[in-house]
Design a protein around this motif. Structure first.
Motif, short mmCIF file in Angstrom:
data_model
loop_
_atom_site.label_atom_id
_atom_site.label_comp_id
_atom_site.label_asym_id
_atom_site.label_seq_id
_atom_site.Cartn_x
_atom_site.Cartn_y
_atom_site.Cartn_z
N ARG A 316 0.84 -1.14 0.06
CA ARG A 316 -0.10 0.02 0.07
C ARG A 316 0.71 1.37 -0.16
NH1 ARG A 316 -5.50 -1.46 2.93
NH2 ARG A 316 -5.18 0.76 3.74
N TYR A 327 -0.91 0.99 -12.31
CA TYR A 327 -0.43 -0.25 -11.56
C TYR A 327 -1.59 -1.18 -11.43
CZ TYR A 327 -2.55 1.38 -7.28
OH TYR A 327 -3.46 1.80 -6.33
N ARG A 328 -1.16 -2.46 -11.30
CA ARG A 328 -2.37 -3.47 -11.04
C ARG A 328 -1.58 -4.51 -9.99
NH1 ARG A 328 -5.57 -4.03 -15.48
NH2 ARG A 328 -6.44 -2.39 -14.52
N VAL A 329 -2.30 -4.57 -8.83
CA VAL A 329 -1.84 -5.54 -7.81
C VAL A 329 -2.53 -6.95 -7.99
CG1 VAL A 329 -1.44 -5.98 -5.40
CG2 VAL A 329 -1.73 -3.56 -6.23
N PRO A 331 -3.12 -10.30 -6.47
CA PRO A 331 -2.56 -11.06 -4.91
C PRO A 331 -2.77 -12.51 -5.51
CG PRO A 331 -5.11 -10.32 -5.30
CD PRO A 331 -4.24 -10.05 -6.42
N ASP A 362 1.45 -9.90 -4.88
CA ASP A 362 1.55 -10.12 -3.68
C ASP A 362 1.47 -11.57 -3.53
OD1 ASP A 362 0.98 -10.39 -1.02
OD2 ASP A 362 -0.92 -9.11 -1.00
#
Lengths: 493, 493
Positions: A316, A327-329, A331, A362
């Motif tokens: 974060r 951006y792209r996270v 998980p 992540d």
């Protein structure tokens, strides 16, 4: 290489007509077994000299088998979406799920061969690419993909005759282009480059199969029967629960208690320092990610760490400095069923960023050598080969201009316990702690061992690991941000 | 429309600082509930005047919530892969699965608005597109997607002041482009077009929410609280197993026994005629599919029919005429888990052909009004609205240049029985017959009724149904091939 294919093989009409019905039935049978078993996928590569019957033969295969379960791919020049990602991205997109067959024209061999024929690449560059291809194909084989590589050959005179014949007939004239004649004139050079490519990429698991393309009946039977025998052999093996035999050398035993994790010393940071530095580093990252130089690069961030190590909090703080459009996270959780039907790395390839974008993983592909190793979700042979496969993957990313930054957030066993207890006591954080977390904690030492092996074997000059002392969250977040800024500054020059 | 947003709302620093922590906690909470429930997806549209704080606000939402479960999409000019498919294709690609939030900048409203501001589209064209959008959004709502539409507004003077201020500061000068000033000069026209668009697309399920963009604190609280209340309300309803109330008018009862299926009369064809015509029609189709005129079009074929109606055999005769590089056959089976987490039509959108390509659907989106209706896999309200949604979908395909050809292969109940028995007796065909086939057969009349309704309600001038008398396989295959050729010839001119 091409000796046998220049003998002028041919099959007469009667022999052909007699042979086809049985071959069709058996091919269809094998295809249905493949589909029902759903244990492996089949990739058929179709390369070779122009006008040697590649298209005709593939059309025939589609006619003989059930076209609903064959995907045929033709790759021309890469589209913008494709050219902004690593070279292999579009081929990964085209891989078939288990149970299906993909036929690929113009595959990963095409560009390296043509660039060398045109002399736009050097011998050493070609060899580097062939080396990459060998490793890629070896990975596919280990992942259970049956790879069948056909090279359609025609002697020079036969190619010329074919081109002339097509030109003469008004119904087929459109099939002959200037490009065809240009490459016909380069025939000898093409043959030489192809010979080199075929020799160096013929492996035990995936040898090249040379097809004499001069006679339509012969080549159809040759390709059909070769495909059938490859399918049938593999299906028989699969039904006997055969698994590829791999000799795995054990990793060296630990002789003393020294390891890279235990060598870390807790680092603390005062709240005020943290606030100051956070603001400065986020500003620095904001400027870097918006700089013109970044538009031709990409950023791939990997966050790994024991449960409760602070991955989410660190992520974060990083994305807080970025534009949400950029951006792209991702998980990483259990694979979806579409993902499980593919080679292991497929589900990460699909998320790779275009130029100018950032993807944050992540947890990541390192699950293979961490949780899957420790929990026994894959065999020792699988995770042992993963080190090299992962290095290759990250090399491709880096070669395509991505900056790859990997973090291991290291917390002590005591600190983890404290955080688990805090999570359990706060209703707001309760969802973050599960039975599984406690079970993983029991295997602390095994996980630590796996982490140390991972760092030793996958810290490369193009994608080094950064171990982050994470018992103090503030210190950890600042170290993460600073590392990203420094890596970006070094890359953007 | 913009009256309230021009009052000059603002929130002072102290009020803002006090309000944010609770809002963040509640937003995060709602996000986690959404994720855990996995019952619906959230799409947030962000549109409005330039420099009204759209990007800043979305960045803030990402900071406040868990960025791992928010996907932010920015759509610029379409890429080649996108522009060769229907307009909505790239937005379908970006739809979030249940449990996730997608924020879309530059969404389906952007192009219609700008084209009208630039006067490159007529009023009637805009209204047609708004009508399409209303129906699309209504479909999303019915599929359970929570759609939240923010319009960021700034009065003309405020926009000018913002542009000037950004230009003055060397650190932000790059953010102001010539394009910004050009649109500033068109402010009044933009306001007028936007007002029209907002009024006509504000529906009960998805009204536009106007954000006064002049004060950063105010707009952040406004957007955050609006999002929170929408999420919370929907979550509460979902946890009470609430489903959207729809009044469904029943389809008319059958008064007599006449129906389009029973009106079909068996047609036979001699083997010799079949062989002749097959060759001729395949040749005709081969030429059509390779003609230059086809390169700007695409072909979408739909095959439906009772079990054992001969879909597979017909498809093989069709693709036998095509180049394997050009077509793809999509056998439609149970959705994958990635597909189940999306609106119903998503799994078909993902397979749409580029220009010059052919996609053959072996069973299709019509499953909604056939098997799902008969077996009760979806509610009456769901399949009733599907007729209009499917018509819209095919209209989009046709408008983007695709030729859509749909076949119902009609066999009699007796013929089906004969084929089932044949399949059971031949070891080669045994795999083709399952328990389920026999169960479906028991519901013959219900299926027939569903087919008749389907044909009545989804046979359109741009995508008409062709009913094929299929008791004789030869006749059926020839009729299929001839229909495709005729439709293509009419379309290619």
């Amino acid at each position: 290489m091409f000796e046998s294919a220049e003998l002028g093989h041919s099959t007469d009409k009667d022999t052909y007509r007699q042979a086809v019905p049985a071959l069709r039935a058996e091919l269809l049978d094998a295809q249905l077994d493949l589909l029902e078993l759903r244990q492996f996928a089949v990739v058929v590569l179709v390369n070779g000299v122009d006008k040697a019957g590649k298209g005709e033969t593939v059309n025939l295969l589609n006619e003989w088998m059930d076209p609903r379960h064959i995907q045929t791919w033709a790759f021309d020049a890469p589209s913008a979406e494709e050219s902004e990602r690593p070279y292999m991205w579009r081929f990964w997109r085209a891989l078939p799920p288990r149970g299906k067959i993909a036929v690929m024209f113009g595959n990963w061999y095409t560009q390296p061969i043509f660039e060398r024929v045109d002399r736009t690449s050097k011998k050493a560059e070609l060899d580097k690419r062939l080396d990459d291809i060998r490793r890629f194909e070896s990975m596919l084989a280990q992942e259970g993909v049956l790879l069948i590589k056909f090279w359609f050959h025609l002697p020079r005179d036969a190619q010329k005759a074919r081109l002339k014949a097509l030109e003469k007939d008004p119904r087929t004239r459109w099939r002959v282009t200037e490009r065809d004649w240009r490459y016909y004139n380069l025939y000898e050079r093409y043959r030489e480059v192809a010979g080199h490519v075929l020799r160096t990429t013929s492996t035990a698991a995936a040898p090249w199969l040379i097809v004499d393309g001069s006679d339509a009946n012969y080549r159809a039977l040759f390709v059909g029967r070769t495909l059938l025998s490859a399918l049938r052999r593999r299906l028989d093996a699969a039904s006997q629960h055969w698994t590829p035999r791999l000799s795995v050398a054990p990793l060296p035993p630990r002789v003393d208690g020294l390891n890279v994790l235990d060598a870390l010393v807790r680092q603390d940071m005062k709240r005020k320092d943290y606030d100051d530095q956070l603001e400065r580093l986020q500003g620095r990252l904001a400027l870097l990610s918006r700089s013109p130089a970044f538009r031709t690069r990409a950023l791939v961030l990997v966050f790994e760490g024991m449960d409760a190590a602070g991955k989410g909090g660190a992520i974060r703080r990083v994305v807080g400095a970025l534009d949400a459009r950029q951006y792209r996270v991702i998980p990483v959780a259990a694979p979806t069923d579409e993902e499980s039907a593919q080679p292991y790395l497929w589900r990460f390839w699909r998320h790779l960023p275009r130029r100018g974008k950032v993807v944050v993983f992540d947890r990541s592909w390192y699950g293979r050598v961490l949780v899957e190793r420790v929990e026994g979700f894959c065999s020792e042979a699988d995770w042992m080969r993963a080190y090299a496969e992962i290095n290759d993957f990250e090399d491709e990313l880096a070669s395509a201009g991505a900056v790859v930054v990997k973090f291991w957030l290291a917390i002590s066993k005591d600190e983890q316990l404290a955080r688990f207890k805090e999570r359990e006591s706060e209703p707001h954080k309760h969802f973050k702690i599960t039975e599984e977390d406690w079970r993983n904690r029991d295997k602390w030492d095994e996980y630590s061992r796996a982490v140390c092996d991972m760092v030793d074997r996958t810290s490369t000059e193009y994608a080094p690991w950064t171990l982050v002392e994470a018992d103090d969250k503030h210190f950890a977040r600042i170290k993460v941000l600073r590392t990203i800024c420094e890596r970006l500054e070094a890359a953007l020059g």
